[in-house]
Design a protein around this motif. Structure first.
Motif, PDB file in Angstrom:
ATOM      1  N   GLU A   1      69.037  -1.374  79.927  1.00 51.44           N
ATOM      2  CA  GLU A   1      67.938  -1.916  80.721  1.00 51.44           C
ATOM      3  C   GLU A   1      66.783  -0.929  80.790  1.00 51.44           C
ATOM      4  N   ILE A   2      67.083   0.354  80.921  1.00 54.82           N
ATOM      5  CA  ILE A   2      66.036   1.382  80.927  1.00 54.82           C
ATOM      6  C   ILE A   2      65.318   1.401  79.584  1.00 54.82           C
ATOM      7  N   GLN A   3      66.081   1.328  78.507  1.00 57.50           N
ATOM      8  CA  GLN A   3      65.475   1.279  77.169  1.00 57.50           C
ATOM      9  C   GLN A   3      64.501   0.108  77.058  1.00 57.50           C
ATOM     10  N   ASP A   4      64.934  -1.060  77.479  1.00 57.79           N
ATOM     11  CA  ASP A   4      64.094  -2.259  77.383  1.00 57.79           C
ATOM     12  C   ASP A   4      62.814  -2.091  78.191  1.00 57.79           C
ATOM     13  N   ARG A   5      62.940  -1.495  79.373  1.00 58.93           N
ATOM     14  CA  ARG A   5      61.800  -1.337  80.260  1.00 58.93           C
ATOM     15  C   ARG A   5      60.756  -0.388  79.686  1.00 58.93           C
ATOM     16  N   GLU A   6      61.221   0.651  79.012  1.00 60.09           N
ATOM     17  CA  GLU A   6      60.318   1.716  78.579  1.00 60.09           C
ATOM     18  C   GLU A   6      59.859   1.579  77.133  1.00 60.09           C
ATOM     19  N   ARG A   7      60.294   0.513  76.462  1.00 63.67           N
ATOM     20  CA  ARG A   7      59.913   0.326  75.067  1.00 63.67           C
ATOM     21  C   ARG A   7      58.410   0.083  74.943  1.00 63.67           C
ATOM     22  N   ALA A   8      57.851   0.411  73.796  1.00 64.30           N
ATOM     23  CA  ALA A   8      56.407   0.250  73.564  1.00 64.30           C
ATOM     24  C   ALA A   8      55.992  -1.206  73.777  1.00 64.30           C
TER      25      ALA A   8
ATOM     26  N   LYS B   1      55.950  15.353  66.445  1.00 66.60           N
ATOM     27  CA  LYS B   1      55.192  14.449  67.314  1.00 66.60           C
ATOM     28  C   LYS B   1      54.801  13.179  66.558  1.00 66.60           C
ATOM     29  N   ARG B   2      54.475  13.302  65.284  1.00 65.45           N
ATOM     30  CA  ARG B   2      54.154  12.113  64.485  1.00 65.45           C
ATOM     31  C   ARG B   2      55.402  11.267  64.242  1.00 65.45           C
ATOM     32  N   ILE B   3      56.518  11.930  63.980  1.00 65.88           N
ATOM     33  CA  ILE B   3      57.781  11.214  63.755  1.00 65.88           C
ATOM     34  C   ILE B   3      58.154  10.414  64.998  1.00 65.88           C
ATOM     35  N   LEU B   4      58.121  11.066  66.153  1.00 66.70           N
ATOM     36  CA  LEU B   4      58.501  10.401  67.397  1.00 66.70           C
ATOM     37  C   LEU B   4      57.557   9.252  67.729  1.00 66.70           C
ATOM     38  N   ALA B   5      56.267   9.485  67.535  1.00 67.36           N
ATOM     39  CA  ALA B   5      55.300   8.431  67.846  1.00 67.36           C
ATOM     40  C   ALA B   5      55.589   7.176  67.037  1.00 67.36           C
ATOM     41  N   ARG B   6      55.871   7.335  65.748  1.00 69.08           N
ATOM     42  CA  ARG B   6      56.152   6.188  64.892  1.00 69.08           C
ATOM     43  C   ARG B   6      57.458   5.500  65.300  1.00 69.08           C
ATOM     44  N   MET B   7      58.483   6.287  65.600  1.00 65.65           N
ATOM     45  CA  MET B   7      59.755   5.699  66.026  1.00 65.65           C
ATOM     46  C   MET B   7      59.582   4.884  67.304  1.00 65.65           C
ATOM     47  N   TYR B   8      58.850   5.427  68.267  1.00 65.88           N
ATOM     48  CA  TYR B   8      58.622   4.700  69.520  1.00 65.88           C
ATOM     49  C   TYR B   8      57.804   3.437  69.279  1.00 65.88           C
ATOM     50  N   GLU B   9      56.827   3.512  68.395  1.00 63.73           N
ATOM     51  CA  GLU B   9      55.997   2.334  68.095  1.00 63.73           C
ATOM     52  C   GLU B   9      56.836   1.175  67.565  1.00 63.73           C
ATOM     53  N   LEU B  10      57.873   1.492  66.808  1.00 62.65           N
ATOM     54  CA  LEU B  10      58.731   0.462  66.223  1.00 62.65           C
ATOM     55  C   LEU B  10      59.824  -0.005  67.180  1.00 62.65           C
TER      56      LEU B  10
ATOM     57  N   GLY C   1      55.561  13.778  75.717  1.00 61.61           N
ATOM     58  CA  GLY C   1      54.995  12.759  76.588  1.00 61.61           C
ATOM     59  C   GLY C   1      55.981  11.725  77.072  1.00 61.61           C
ATOM     60  N   ARG C   2      57.163  11.687  76.490  1.00 61.56           N
ATOM     61  CA  ARG C   2      58.189  10.739  76.904  1.00 61.56           C
ATOM     62  C   ARG C   2      59.524  11.131  76.284  1.00 61.56           C
ATOM     63  N   THR C   3      60.558  10.405  76.635  1.00 59.01           N
ATOM     64  CA  THR C   3      61.883  10.642  76.066  1.00 59.01           C
ATOM     65  C   THR C   3      62.626   9.319  75.990  1.00 59.01           C
ATOM     66  N   GLY C   4      63.593   9.253  75.079  1.00 62.03           N
ATOM     67  CA  GLY C   4      64.458   8.077  74.998  1.00 62.03           C
ATOM     68  C   GLY C   4      65.717   8.242  75.822  1.00 62.03           C
ATOM     69  N   HIS C   5      65.845   9.412  76.500  1.00 62.69           N
ATOM     70  CA  HIS C   5      66.939   9.703  77.437  1.00 62.69           C
ATOM     71  C   HIS C   5      68.288   9.968  76.774  1.00 62.69           C
ATOM     72  N   ILE C   6      68.403   9.880  75.470  1.00 61.09           N
ATOM     73  CA  ILE C   6      69.668  10.202  74.797  1.00 61.09           C
ATOM     74  C   ILE C   6      69.511  11.564  74.124  1.00 61.09           C
ATOM     75  N   TYR C   7      70.473  12.450  74.377  1.00 59.09           N
ATOM     76  CA  TYR C   7      70.387  13.825  73.887  1.00 59.09           C
ATOM     77  C   TYR C   7      71.667  14.202  73.153  1.00 59.09           C
ATOM     78  N   ASN C   8      71.490  14.770  71.979  1.00 58.86           N
ATOM     79  CA  ASN C   8      72.640  15.231  71.208  1.00 58.86           C
ATOM     80  C   ASN C   8      72.967  16.669  71.581  1.00 58.86           C
ATOM     81  N   CYS C   9      74.233  16.923  71.794  1.00 61.06           N
ATOM     82  CA  CYS C   9      74.696  18.277  72.093  1.00 61.06           C
ATOM     83  C   CYS C   9      76.099  18.430  71.550  1.00 61.06           C
ATOM     84  N   ASP C  10      76.302  19.448  70.718  1.00 60.07           N
ATOM     85  CA  ASP C  10      77.615  19.690  70.098  1.00 60.07           C
ATOM     86  C   ASP C  10      78.034  21.128  70.375  1.00 60.07           C
TER      87      ASP C  10
END
Length: 807
Positions: free
Chosen positions: A39-46, A261-270, A340-349
């Motif tokens: 639900e958070i993902q849906d709310r914050e999507r572009a 920053k360019r990679i993230l911007a494009r991913m968020y746009e899609l 400027g934002r986050t998708g809230h999922i973080y990888n940690c190993d």
């Protein structure tokens, strides 16, 4: 003729693709656990307009001549019964002048682009592949105004689970190390076409770390020994090594941050949700001096030759120390500030190939809880994504220890990647990760090795079996390969499993694959693919497939200490199937992996050659032809090596001379073959590394990084090779002739000298000469082609006649 056959292909694919609403989906309890986060993902999507524009830009880049033929729309989940889906329909104004022909709607931009791919794949017999593996293939008849219609009811395709994950923590080094924005843009387009909505986004994090550690009074100079070089950053991030290949210049850090920053911007746009890194505890040595009371452990040796502390034995901050949460929070906050934002999922190993010091479940639980607290303190909505490789790799992780780690985080706040599920699934032996949500992943490739290999039946059924099993906690599918741009058939099928609710008939699927890939039905190549499906792409022995062919991973052994066992295979005929076993444990070496009848694969190659009359104009066909010829010749070279060693042990000098010359000639011929397709060239890897350097010093450093990763990989002494030598080996034009060939020649010269002078094989002498060759090659500045040359069909035919026609 080809157009008629292509039309037939489209009809067949129409029947295969089906349409209308899919059968009832099998929801999992795992999806329920992450529902709040969805639900958070849906709310914050572009915004919808941004996602549609981004999807149209993908269409413009990949198929500009069809840009006006499609209309895209974002639709709510309610249109898909609450799921993620795409809907393909004939456009309501289709037929009117200037009107689009096809309407594709999706819940996100990714769904729209995936729907475009599905339509082109199953209505138009098109094929999308990486450029290096053949690129995009679309039929000649696919023109604006002539697109195939879909059935009146349209097609609705829904995701059975919400996430489609992509990448491995080390893909960033084995494949992405030298990428610029132009290459990244193509990859993000490819991701969207495959429906990937949960990609790892690790680029540029060293710049974030620099800013964070500065706040803890760690200077830039003190970080020089912490970061690895550009080709080894993945392992410095995981606390396996430090400093190797470095230091990183400020220009690199700044450049990579801008790229991220360019990679993230494009991913968020899609509409994607990029996965960002989190703090795992790896720290610079200076932290120990600045914070003497902190709980800091020095880790043991990780594959360095002599436990050299200059490269190994990194420092790890105990997750239960208050400083851990401080650094973890600062890192998350700095990323959010920069991006400027986050998708809230973080990888940690935290424990990737680093075993915890104590196996007490209570201690492990406290480590897990503290690790997550470092994320949550910086982002209250944080979800921890963890690679499950440690559960496959390290016997330390028995059920009590696994449960302690997995249950240390609130349910729904941890997602595990079942990283190697196509071969060694953990979900089925751990009671679905003891109730924790997980993603079914295909690992497939190690180190970016070039090897035709796959387990198509497992891919076609495994995700469905896991999802429909009792009390399933599965929440996604994923591709977690260490290196890409190889075996396109495997990634084509695996990507499709993100949208398949039922098991796929792999035999039926493969029968259609070649028609799409080459743009027409050619019976001989269809038969060849049927053979490949039952041999190369049907590995069921459960072994890890790291390419250890003799050419690219030359055995560092005393030839007198090897004995040979003949292996038997199901199919008859002469096989390249000896297995070497060293009598001296110190000289053991990894054996080439062979799980199929080589005679059958050679028959498939012969059918490929027959098909060349019709298909040689296809880049996809030329890639596959070169790869299959390379595969067959590589296995033949393994057999030649066996025969050379047998002749040596029989003191047959004439045999050693004759067969070693044949081996060297084969390597040179293979180098010529690999030059025929840009997917097998060394030049682009080296030139892309140099291109990122902003001065001569950087260009030299980056080239050394690029050369070292694919040869010695890690440190060595004058007489002892790296323990990771040839781990990142590649069948690349230029590398064979310039490095692998002279290396083999050195070994054979030492064999001959041993027989001529009547003394034992001088193992240390061979090692000194080989290591010197390697060190010189790593420091060389020789230039290699970046464009293909040579006629793939002619050269493959010549090599088949020269080496394989008798089999």
């Amino acid at each position: 003729m080809s157009l008629r056959l292509l039309s037939l292909t489209i009809v067949v694919i129409l029947l295969f693709a089906g349409g209308g609403f899919a059968s009832a989906l099998y929801s999992t309890i795992g999806v329920g656990y992450i529902s709040r986060f969805l639900e958070i993902q849906d709310r914050e999507r572009a915004p919808a307009s941004v996602q549609v524009a981004a999807a149209r830009d993908v269409l413009r880049r990949v198929l500009p001549h069809l840009y006006s033929s499609f209309e895209f729309r974002i639709i709510p989940k309610e249109s898909c019964n609450g799921d993620f889906c795409f809907i393909i329909k004939n456009h309501p104004f289709n037929g009117q002048p200037g009107a689009p022909e096809i309407l594709i709607s999706g819940v996100t931009g990714v769904e729209i682009v995936a729907g475009l791919h599905w339509y082109l794949k199953y209505r138009c017999a098109s094929h999308f592949s990486w450029d290096k593996t053949g690129g995009f293939q679309t039929p000649l008849l696919l023109k604006s105004g002539c697109l195939p219609r879909v059935q009146d009811a349209g097609m609705v395709v829904r995701r059975p689970v919400p996430w489609n994950y992509y990448q491995n923590a080390v893909t960033s080094s084995y494949t992405f190390a030298w990428w610029d924005w132009e290459r990244w843009e193509k990859e993000i387009d490819w991701m969207a076409l495959q429906g990937i909505n949960l990609p790892l986004a690790f680029t540029g994090q060293e710049s974030i770390w620099q800013k964070v550690f500065l706040k803890f009074n760690i200077s830039t100079e003190e970080l020089d020994d912490f970061f690895g070089g550009p080709a080894f950053l993945a392992w410095s991030r995981m606390a396996n090594l430090h400093g190797w290949g470095g230091p990183l210049q400020q220009s690199w850090l700044d450049q990579q941050l801008l790229l991220q920053k360019r990679i993230l911007a494009r991913m968020y746009e899609l509409g994607m949700t990029p996965v960002l890194p989190a703090f795992s505890g790896s720290i610079p040595a200076a932290v120990k001096q600045k914070f003497p009371s902190a709980k800091i452990t020095r880790l043991g040796n990780w594959f360095s030759v002599d436990s050299n502390p200059r490269w190994c034995c990194t420092y790890l901050l105990d997750a239960t120390d208050p400083l851990f949460v401080e650094i973890g929070r600062a890192f998350i906050e700095e990323q959010i500030k920069e991006y400027g934002r986050t998708g809230h999922i973080y990888n940690c190993d935290t424990f990737d190939e680093n075993t915890p010091p104590v196996d007490d479940p209570g201690f492990i639980s406290s480590l897990g809880a503290a690790t997550y607290e470092g994320m949550k303190s910086g982002d209250p909505d944080a979800v921890w994504l963890m690679q499950g490789w440690l559960f496959s790799y390290d016997p330390f992780w028995r059920p009590p220890q696994m449960k302690a780690l997995l249950h240390s985080v609130p349910l729904g706040r941890m997602v595990v990647l079942d990283l190697f599920a196509e071969v060694k699934p953990i979900w089925s032996t751990s009671e679905q990760f003891y109730g924790v949500p997980y993603i079914w992943c295909m690992l497939h490739n190690f180190a970016g090795n070039v090897e035709m290999y796959g387990v198509l039946d497992s891919i076609a059924s495994g995700p469905v079996e896991a999802r429909t099993s009792e009390n399933s906690t599965m929440v996604g599918v994923g591709m977690s390969m260490e290196g890409i741009e190889q075996n396109p058939v495997v990634y084509d099928l695996m990507s499709e499993m993100a949208f398949q609710t039922e098991k796929v008939d792999a035999q039926r699927w493969i029968n259609l694959y070649s028609a799409r890939r080459y743009g027409q039905i050619v019976p001989s190549v269809s038969e060849a693919w049927n053979i490949l499906y039952h041999t190369i792409y049907n590995c069921t022995d459960g072994l890890y497939d790291k390419n250890r062919d003799v050419i690219v991973a030359f055995p560092d052994v005393d030839p007198s200490a090897i004995s040979f066992l003949q292996l038997k295979y199901q199919h008859g005929g002469k096989l390249f199937s000896h297995r070497a076993v060293s009598e001296d444990d110190s000289n053991l070496f990894d054996q080439p992996h062979l799980w199929y009848s080589t005679t059958e694969v050679i028959r498939a190659l012969k059918l490929f050659l027959v098909s060349g009359e019709y298909l040689q104009g296809s880049s996809c066909y030329r890639y596959d032809l070169v790869d299959l010829t390379r595969q067959a010749l590589a296995k033949y070279a393994n057999q030649l090596f066996v025969e050379i060693i047998e002749d040596y042990q029989l003191k047959d000098a004439a045999g050693v001379n004759l067969k070693s010359e044949k081996f060297l000639a084969l390597v040179e011929d293979l180098d010529t073959l690999l030059a025929c397709h840009e997917g097998f060239l060394l030049g682009p890897w080296l030139e892309s590394a140099k291109r990122l350097g902003q001065n001569e010093e950087q260009r030299k450093q980056y080239e050394w990084n690029a050369r070292t990763q694919i040869t010695m990989w890690y440190d060595n002494t004058e007489e002892e090779a790296s323990l990771l030598r040839d781990y990142g080996n590649k069948y690349w034009n230029g590398l064979l002739k310039d490095y692998y060939l002279p290396r083999a020649a050195i070994y054979f010269d030492n064999l001959k000298e041993s027989l001529e002078k009547g003394h034992n094989f001088q193992l240390k002498k061979w090692r000194r000469e080989w290591i010197k060759l390697t060190n010189n090659w790593q420091n060389s500045r020789s230039v290699f082609p970046i464009k293909s040359s040579g006629h793939a069909l002619k050269i493959s035919q010549q090599l088949y006649n020269k080496y394989l026609s008798d089999f």
